[in-house]
Design an enzyme around this catalytic site. Structure first.
Site, PDB file in Angstrom:
ATOM      1  N   LYS A  54     -62.244  27.066  31.052  1.00  6.92           N
ATOM      2  CA  LYS A  54     -62.761  26.524  32.207  1.00  6.92           C
ATOM      3  C   LYS A  54     -62.431  25.051  32.390  1.00  6.92           C
ATOM      4  O   LYS A  54     -62.189  24.543  33.479  1.00  6.92           O
ATOM      5  CB  LYS A  54     -64.127  26.846  32.425  1.00  6.92           C
ATOM      6  CG  LYS A  54     -64.283  28.501  32.698  1.00  6.92           C
ATOM      7  CD  LYS A  54     -65.746  29.123  32.565  1.00  6.92           C
ATOM      8  CE  LYS A  54     -65.773  30.413  32.499  1.00  6.92           C
ATOM      9  NZ  LYS A  54     -67.099  31.050  32.102  1.00  6.92           N
ATOM     10  N   GLN A  98     -72.952  29.234  30.426  1.00  3.80           N
ATOM     11  CA  GLN A  98     -72.307  30.326  29.908  1.00  3.80           C
ATOM     12  C   GLN A  98     -73.026  31.279  29.221  1.00  3.80           C
ATOM     13  O   GLN A  98     -74.032  31.038  28.598  1.00  3.80           O
ATOM     14  CB  GLN A  98     -71.126  29.682  28.900  1.00  3.80           C
ATOM     15  CG  GLN A  98     -70.347  30.760  28.090  1.00  3.80           C
ATOM     16  CD  GLN A  98     -69.330  31.273  29.060  1.00  3.80           C
ATOM     17  OE1 GLN A  98     -68.481  30.615  30.046  1.00  3.80           O
ATOM     18  NE2 GLN A  98     -69.147  32.567  29.065  1.00  3.80           N
ATOM     19  N   ASP A 121     -71.215  30.538  39.955  1.00  2.33           N
ATOM     20  CA  ASP A 121     -71.094  32.002  39.271  1.00  2.33           C
ATOM     21  C   ASP A 121     -71.646  32.951  40.294  1.00  2.33           C
ATOM     22  O   ASP A 121     -71.381  34.130  40.252  1.00  2.33           O
ATOM     23  CB  ASP A 121     -72.071  32.132  38.040  1.00  2.33           C
ATOM     24  CG  ASP A 121     -70.912  31.969  36.672  1.00  2.33           C
ATOM     25  OD1 ASP A 121     -69.699  32.365  36.785  1.00  2.33           O
ATOM     26  OD2 ASP A 121     -71.461  31.546  35.919  1.00  2.33           O
TER      27      ASP A 121
END
Ligand code: NDP
Length: 282
Positions: A54, A98, A121
């Site tokens: 990422k 994460q 997200d």
């Protein structure tokens, strides 16, 4: 019959090109640089490698990025504080915590703490609610990638029977909602589904998001169906999907490989959401 292979690597590369172009434009016209803030707790190798890709992709696109790498014993209060710091930082437009988090941290508490306007997200209840209401929101990245692959393959969803195997909050449920919003007739299967094979055989579009290697076999696929395999399973050191690719490719009209199908789309969609988050501040 031999299926067309839906090349997620190629599609995601062309999306990244588009994003890099839009990022350069945003910078030139408005002096705005999209920023992504990442929180990584602990040293899980898979999570570390996801975060690295990422960061690498963000850099390639010309984004600003900042990562807090903290040890596994970090308290929930400290993680919440880091999220709050990103919430208040005007250089950060998208926040990514994460997952999974260590067991002493309540994942939902952390997700709830993210400003929905920075929730790239798409896991915050506000974004999930908006997705269900068909309002502007951040669409979760993997489901968004599935739809993007279908779109770019030229698959018409209206009126089609779509069957999704899996009902998780991060893949199965949101992908079902997106297929429904595209006017597919959607069936959602899970571990208590009585006759999975029969349900799958009705699918014009079959999305497998289970986490069980090669659960979906050729006999479960309607001839000519489009098959999207979200699963990532490690078998004898090799990555395989939830679909038995060799067999399925003889029956389906188009199919995603694993790796190289849905996987590369997820990061591209995360970057797309971050760019959108930055654009929405204008
Ligand atoms: P979860 O474990 O959260 O959900 C799995 C789902 O599959 C559950 O709804 C479960 O049913 C259902 N299921 C389990 N066994 C069966 C069965 N025998 N028959 C029918 N349904 C079954 O997984 P995720 O949704 O998080 O992930 C699914 C897969 O996708 C994994 O392999 C994961 O690694 C991969 N993945 C890939 C990503 C990518 O970027 N490519 C991103 C995210 C995930 P029930 O609800 O009844 O338990």
């Amino acid at each position: 019959m031999s299926a067309t292979i839906i090349d997620g690597k190629q599609v995601s590369a062309s999306i990244r090109e588009e994003l890099a172009r839009r990022t350069a434009e945003l910078k030139a016209r408005h002096g705005l640089i999209p920023g992504i803030g990442v929180v990584l707790v602990g040293e899980d190798p898979a999570s570390q490698s996801y975060v690295k890709s990422k960061e690498r992709t963000a850099e390639e696109l010309g984004f600003y990025s900042k990562t807090h790498r903290v040890p596994v014993e970090t308290s929930e209060a400290e993680v919440l504080r880091l999220v709050e710091e990103f919430n208040r930082d005007p250089k950060i437009h998208g926040i990514l915590v994460q997952l999974p988090l260590p067991p002493h941290i309540n994942e939902n508490a952390v997700i709830y703490a993210i400003d929905p306007k920075k929730d790239v997200d798409g896991f915050h209840p506000v974004n999930i609610g908006r997705l269900h209401m068909g309002e502007e929101c951040f669409v979760p990245c993997t489901p968004n990638g599935v739809i993007e692959l279908l779109d770019r393959t030229g698959v018409e969803l209206k009126g089609k029977n779509a069957v999704v195997v899996g009902r998780s909050n991060i893949v199965g449920k949101p992908v079902s909602m997106l297929l429904l919003s595209r006017h597919a007739t959607v069936t959602i299967c899970h571990s208590r589904t009585r006759d999975l094979a029969a349900e799958c055989r009705r699918a014009d579009v079959l999305v497998a998001a289970v986490g069980k290697a090669r659960l979906i076999t050729a006999e479960m696929i309607k001839p000519g169906a489009v098959v999207i395999d979200v699963g990532v399973n490690r078998v004898d050191g090799k990555l395989v999907g939830d679909v038995d690719f060799e067999g399925a490719a003889k029956v389906a009209s188009a199919i995603t490989p694993v790796p190289g199908g849905v996987g590369p789309m997820t990061i591209a969609m995360l970057m797309k959401n971050t760019l959108l988050a930055a654009e929405r501040t204008l």
